[in-house]
Write a protein that holds these residues in place. Structure first.
Motif, PDB file in Angstrom:
ATOM      1  N   GLN A 191      55.356 -18.655   7.904  1.00  0.00           N
ATOM      2  CA  GLN A 191      55.092 -17.442   7.286  1.00  0.00           C
ATOM      3  C   GLN A 191      54.350 -17.940   6.120  1.00  0.00           C
ATOM      4  O   GLN A 191      54.169 -17.257   5.027  1.00  0.00           O
ATOM      5  N   GLY A 226      52.372 -24.542  14.399  1.00  0.00           N
ATOM      6  CA  GLY A 226      52.684 -22.700  13.831  1.00  0.00           C
ATOM      7  C   GLY A 226      52.568 -22.088  12.663  1.00  0.00           C
ATOM      8  O   GLY A 226      51.401 -22.598  12.022  1.00  0.00           O
ATOM      9  N   GLU A 265      50.949 -24.110  18.257  1.00  0.00           N
ATOM     10  CA  GLU A 265      52.864 -24.101  18.533  1.00  0.00           C
ATOM     11  C   GLU A 265      52.725 -22.421  17.549  1.00  0.00           C
ATOM     12  O   GLU A 265      54.041 -22.857  16.917  1.00  0.00           O
ATOM     13  N   ARG A 268      56.316 -16.637  15.070  1.00  0.00           N
ATOM     14  CA  ARG A 268      56.841 -15.984  14.990  1.00  0.00           C
ATOM     15  C   ARG A 268      55.231 -14.760  14.638  1.00  0.00           C
ATOM     16  O   ARG A 268      55.598 -13.500  15.493  1.00  0.00           O
ATOM     17  N   MET A 366      68.657 -15.913  15.125  1.00  0.00           N
ATOM     18  CA  MET A 366      69.616 -16.789  14.631  1.00  0.00           C
ATOM     19  C   MET A 366      71.117 -15.850  14.228  1.00  0.00           C
ATOM     20  O   MET A 366      72.020 -16.564  13.349  1.00  0.00           O
TER      21      MET A 366
END
Ligand code: LLP
Length: 384
Positions: A191, A226, A265, A268, A366
């Motif tokens: 993020q 990522g 990678e 999200r 999750m």
């Protein structure tokens, strides 16, 4: 945004459930892979973000490989048809059993995080008569300016090999006959919305690979991990991340040597916006100076707000009343079971359908059964 047909269908179904907009997933992948093609980059989807078979099949069909962080993820990637030569496997604590399994699968690369891990992979590979392809996961000491639980590239974080360890690592690799060094790996956090972080990362990667080059080591693959963020505040306005800017920053900043392959990678940024947690309002309760909208979805279905103070946009899809403020909470016996505080919603009542947006990444995957709650089911746009 959901159309009236979708909302009518939602009203018929038992809640809570995850709903995936597969057209948006494909639109996202179209944009992402157009950039890969433009720069001749490779990507391995981070399975940890969402490992639903339906989603994996679509992502695989776009030619992405798989980024795994456990033996079971490696097994799932291989079972789902990802090409072993496009599977990478990271993680600070790979067990012997997991290492064996990944060696049997002939994956592209173990992204290794320490000297003792290199030694164990070498000895297991030797006992199996194999040579393990390894990349070094580097800790570049970069602050990703994101939540502390999802920052991974600072020197105090448990991830990666710090620059002061390089000589030791190289000596180990020279000693280990069943290891083949194939690349360097980086992943500094998740993020990340401050694009300067990626500029900084490219610069650090240049410095680090120069060290290897000066020490006579050819690095064939560079994997930047990522981390690209999404817009949690305005998911309808920005359903697809700004891949063009991201890749052009990397392309401008990164020094690529002849014959080198560049990898990513993404997790999200591929799947977050296509998933929504759909829930019913059970009760509206009057509290001291506030109202609680109590949903039938809880932190066990989506833990991000409780764990990272994450803010997911919440919409009431079925009310047209005037706007009021609510604390939107779940039924789980924890005060942290709260999706949002002081949220502006049209006047809300029992039976209304609410959408918790941007929940496709690190949502369903999750989920847990805390309080012995059932796990939410999932539906896909092409089914309804
Ligand atoms: N590569 C590695 C080595 C990773 O550890 C991760 C995520 C990724 C790639 C994919 O990162 P992404 O593109 O999704 O940012 N549960 C947290 C996020 C944890 C991320 C863990 N590593 C959350 O809900 O925010």
């Amino acid at each position: 945004m959901f159309n009236t047909n979708e909302i009518r269908e939602f009203q018929q179904l038992e809640t809570p459930f995850y709903y995936y907009d597969l057209a948006l997933l494909k639109r996202t992948l179209d944009k992402y892979t157009a950039n890969l093609k433009k720069y001749n980059y490779h990507a391995h989807y981070a399975l940890k973000a969402n490992a639903n078979e339906r989603i994996l099949q679509i992502i695989r069909s776009y030619g992405l490989g798989a980024d795994c962080v456990s033996g079971n993820e490696v097994a799932l990637a291989l079972k789902s048809g990802f090409d072993p030569s496009m599977v990478v496997y990271a993680g600070v604590g790979k067990s012997d059993k997991e290492i064996k399994m990944a060696l049997e699968g002939d994956i592209f690369s173990f992204n290794c995080e320490s000297v003792p891990e290199l030694e164990i992979i070498n000895s297991i590979a030797s006992s199996m008569g194999k040579v393990a392809s390894v990349s070094l996961r580097i800790n570049p000491d970069i602050d990703a300016h994101t939540h502390k639980y999802i920052s991974t590239g600072r020197s105090q974080d448990k991830f990666g090999i710090s620059t002061w360890m390089f000589q030791d690592v190289i000596d180990t690799i020279h000693k280990c006959q069943n290891l083949k060094l194939v690349g360097l790996h980086f992943h500094v956090g998740s993020q990340i919305t401050d694009m300067k972080v990626f500029e900084m990362l490219a610069k650090r990667v240049n410095e680090i690979q120069r060290w290897f080059f000066d020490n006579g080591i050819v690095i064939e693959n560079i994997n930047l991990g990522g981390g690209l963020g999404i817009d949690y505040e305005n998911p309808d306005k920005n359903p697809v991340s700004d891949f063009d800017t991201y890749f052009s920053i990397i392309n401008k900043g990164l020094e690529v040597r002849g014959g080198q392959h560049i990898h990513f990678e993404p997790g999200r940024t591929i799947v977050a916006q296509c998933g929504t947690l759909i829930s019913r309002v059970l009760y509206v309760k009057i509290g001291k100076g506030k109202k609680f909208a109590i949903l039938d979805a809880g932190m066990n279905d989506l833990i991000r707000p409780a764990l990272y103070q994450a803010k997911h946009k919440i919409d009431n899809l079925t009310s047209k009343g005037r706007n009021m403020r609510y604390d939107v909470v779940g039924p789980v016996c924890e005060s942290s079971d709260r999706f949002g505080k002081n949220i502006l919603l049209p006047e809300t009542k029992r039976g209304d359908i609410c959408a918790i947006k941007s929940a496709g990444a690190y949502g369903q995957v999750m989920a847990m059964k805390y309080n012995q709650r059932d796990l939410a089911l999932e539906y896909y746009s092409e089914e309804l």
